[in-house]
Design a protein around this motif. Structure first.
Motif: not given
Length: 158
Positions: A36-37, A46-49, A52-55
């Protein structure tokens, strides 16, 4: 922190989940964040967000499982000699005296309770009413729908 009671099988399931989170989920999330980065602008990514939420979820669950397992007091129901009394880890066959419905529950720790697999928490109203009782006893449980009576048909330490 006080000891957290777990059955031997429950502790093993939690260890397996922890291993899967550390060896499969964590690397997968790291890869998703890196991909995503690489897409550029992180402010509207949105993929990055989502990654990060999953992480955050995975890391939180790892911390929770580490804490639970490090404070676990593992009890093997097979090694219990409770002389027919209901104790932590026991599997109990009960009958609802109003409906005639037969239920089988294993009394387990809060961290491993799962009503879908008939594992009820030792702190639940039903388990609290059953603890210390024996086969043939009748117990009253205060349920949201009112008082229910159960007869204890069988006690196993499996």
């Amino acid at each position: 922190m006080s000891a957290i009671p777990l059955t031997a099988s429950g502790a093993e399931r939690l260890k397996e989940e922890l291993h899967r989170l550390k060896t499969v989920e964590r690397p997968s999330v790291i890869t998703a964040i890196a991909e995503a980065r690489a897409q550029g602008d992180l402010s509207e990514n949105a993929e990055y967000d989502a990654a990060r939420e999953r992480q955050a979820f995975v890391e939180g669950r790892i911390a929770e499982l580490d804490g639970t397992l490090s404070n676990a007091h593992i009890i093997d129901p097979k090694s219990l000699d409770a002389e027919g009394r209901i104790v932590f880890g026991a599997t109990v066959d009960i009958e609802d005296l109003d409906s005639g419905e037969r239920l089988i529950y294993q009394i387990v720790g809060d961290a491993e309770s799962d009503i879908r697999t008939n594992k009820i928490s030792v702190s639940s109203p039903v388990a609290r009413a059953l603890i210390g009782k024996s086969e043939g006893d009748v117990v009253e449980v205060q349920a949201p729908s009112g008082v229910r009576e159960f007869e204890i048909l069988n006690v196993n330490y499996v």
